[in-house]
Scaffold this active site. Structure first.
Site, mmCIF file in Angstrom:
data_model
loop_
_atom_site.group_PDB
_atom_site.id
_atom_site.type_symbol
_atom_site.label_atom_id
_atom_site.label_comp_id
_atom_site.label_asym_id
_atom_site.label_seq_id
_atom_site.Cartn_x
_atom_site.Cartn_y
_atom_site.Cartn_z
ATOM 1 N N SER A 192 0.826 -1.218 0.000
ATOM 2 C CA SER A 192 0.000 0.000 0.000
ATOM 3 C C SER A 192 0.853 1.258 0.000
ATOM 4 O O SER A 192 0.366 2.330 -0.346
ATOM 5 C CB SER A 192 -0.944 0.004 1.209
ATOM 6 O OG SER A 192 -0.215 0.165 2.416
ATOM 7 N N PRO A 220 -0.597 -1.784 8.984
ATOM 8 C CA PRO A 220 0.621 -2.038 9.771
ATOM 9 C C PRO A 220 1.684 -0.936 9.677
ATOM 10 O O PRO A 220 2.790 -1.133 10.150
ATOM 11 C CB PRO A 220 1.141 -3.334 9.155
ATOM 12 C CG PRO A 220 0.770 -3.216 7.706
ATOM 13 C CD PRO A 220 -0.581 -2.530 7.696
ATOM 14 N N GLY A 221 1.365 0.183 9.026
ATOM 15 C CA GLY A 221 2.283 1.310 9.059
ATOM 16 C C GLY A 221 2.927 1.697 7.747
ATOM 17 O O GLY A 221 3.877 2.482 7.729
ATOM 18 N N GLY A 222 2.416 1.178 6.631
ATOM 19 C CA GLY A 222 3.007 1.499 5.329
ATOM 20 C C GLY A 222 2.961 2.977 4.997
ATOM 21 O O GLY A 222 3.956 3.582 4.613
ATOM 22 N N ASP A 238 -4.705 3.543 14.999
ATOM 23 C CA ASP A 238 -5.260 2.246 14.610
ATOM 24 C C ASP A 238 -5.203 1.317 15.816
ATOM 25 O O ASP A 238 -4.187 1.277 16.507
ATOM 26 C CB ASP A 238 -4.464 1.630 13.455
ATOM 27 C CG ASP A 238 -5.247 0.543 12.739
ATOM 28 O OD1 ASP A 238 -5.612 -0.459 13.395
ATOM 29 O OD2 ASP A 238 -5.501 0.681 11.533
ATOM 30 N N ASP A 276 -6.518 5.501 4.575
ATOM 31 C CA ASP A 276 -6.626 4.348 3.678
ATOM 32 C C ASP A 276 -7.440 3.243 4.366
ATOM 33 O O ASP A 276 -7.189 2.060 4.180
ATOM 34 C CB ASP A 276 -5.222 3.833 3.314
ATOM 35 C CG ASP A 276 -5.239 2.796 2.197
ATOM 36 O OD1 ASP A 276 -6.106 2.897 1.307
ATOM 37 O OD2 ASP A 276 -4.390 1.880 2.224
ATOM 38 N N LYS A 306 -13.026 3.223 -1.008
ATOM 39 C CA LYS A 306 -13.202 1.819 -1.343
ATOM 40 C C LYS A 306 -14.553 1.632 -2.040
ATOM 41 O O LYS A 306 -15.585 2.118 -1.553
ATOM 42 C CB LYS A 306 -13.150 0.958 -0.084
ATOM 43 C CG LYS A 306 -11.956 1.244 0.820
ATOM 44 C CD LYS A 306 -10.617 1.015 0.135
ATOM 45 C CE LYS A 306 -9.473 1.272 1.100
ATOM 46 N NZ LYS A 306 -8.150 1.117 0.479
#
Length: 358
Positions: A192, A220-222, A238, A276, A306
């Protein structure tokens, strides 16, 4: 007959075709490959490109003109023939004072590679007119698309090379077919990340040095990692965890709660908010409206919407109408690294909150 080659995500073809229909009269659309279409239109390529420079489409990713179609024998004789046609038909359309690059795509099996095409054709141009070759930021693009096309009187696919030249700014994307590739890094957290990198590039966004950023739905932190690469101090929100390398970053503050809960926790004010989150596009838009007052007046927001498999147009229109209550929509694109979603670039309206002093 004016022809061009258009690309889009194949799952969004009908929406891309609608954008084309709204911009010009379409006479014919022929599928060359997945997401690649040979299109005949009433207007010139230049008229369509000028229209889309003012109001870019969301779903059409890339266009290039077709000024010459050359039959292919599918052997190395093709390279000599293409160089000859290029010198006769395409080079006269080039401005020798501006840089150029060859962008080739091979959509059928050939005994030569794109590398061969690019080298032979670029050498021919340089020897003929001396135009400078610049593969990174060319002013002009010579497009070469090799594909198989079924003829009306002969159902057997015929190999054909479609050639054209245009300004890079007219093609909607600087990358062949709109396919923006990024190198995978050792510390990369998720794919991502490419979405945010592409969005910053496509929308021409420059983040303030040592700015403050809020990443909603960060796990997860992208996106947090990308923001840190852009020298932003990040609040990552999150309930889920962050990748160890992101969590250990002292310039990342992890709020292990939902975005809705954090909104009730007297949030700070930020230069940029990104989102996101995997939620319904309309719910995500409403959440972003609630966060608008927590963006500095000079700030911005980037989010993905989305989309469901069916009724996408209705969902997009509804979500956009919600966002327009508090934001100015600066851009919206279905990027190469998007999947069933679009990316939206937002600026807060002046009336959304009172001036916040930094």
């Amino acid at each position: 007959m004016n022809q061009l080659i258009m690309t889009c995500d194949p799952d969004f073809f009908l929406l891309a075709q609608r954008e084309l229909d709204e911009a010009t009269q379409v006479d014919e659309v022929i599928r060359l490959d997945e997401g690649v279409y040979l299109t005949s239109i009433s207007e010139s390529f230049w008229e369509l490109a000028a229209h889309w420079q003012v109001k870019p489409p969301i779903f059409v990713r890339h266009i290039c003109p077709v000024q010459k179609a050359v039959p292919l024998q599918k052997n190395r004789v093709d390279l000599t023939k293409l160089a000859e046609v290029l010198l006769d038909e395409i080079v006269p359309l080039l401005d020798s004072e501006f840089s150029f690059s060859i962008q080739s795509r091979t959509l059928c099996k050939l005994p030569y590679k794109r590398f061969d095409l690019n080298n032979i054709l670029s050498d021919a141009i340089q020897q003929a007119v001396g135009a400078p070759l610049d593969v990174r930021q060319p002013a002009q693009i010579v497009s070469v698309v090799c594909a198989e096309v079924e003829k009306i009187r002969d159902p057997r696919p015929q190999g054909t090379a479609f050639l054209g030249v245009s300004l890079a700014s007219h093609n909607l994307s600087d990358w062949a077919g709109g396919m923006r590739r990024f190198a995978r890094e050792e510390e990369q957290v998720s794919r991502s990340e490419f979405k945010l990198l592409e969005a910053l590039e496509v929308f021409g966004i420059e983040l303030p040095p040592r700015g403050t950023a809020l990443d909603l739905g960060a796990s997860p932190g992208g996106w947090t990692r990308v923001l840190r690469q852009q020298e932003q101090y990040v609040t990552a929100v999150d309930p889920g965890g962050l990748a160890p390398s992101v969590y250990r970053d002292r310039s990342v503050r992890h709020k292990r709660i939902t975005a809705e809960v954090y909104l009730q926790d007297e949030p700070d004010t930020f230069d940029i908010i990104v989102n996101d989150m995997r939620v319904d596009a309309r719910d995500s838009a409403r959440l972003m409206n609630s966060y608008a007052k927590h963006i500095y007046r000079h700030g911005l927001a980037i989010m993905t919407l989305k989309l469901p498999e069916h009724g996408r147009e209705k969902v997009i229109d509804h979500a956009m109408n919600i966002l327009q209550q508090t934001y100015t929509i600066e851009g919206a694109r279905q990027l190469f690294h998007n999947r069933s979603e679009i990316t939206v670039y937002l600026k807060p309206q002046q009336s959304t909150h009172s001036e916040v002093k930094r």
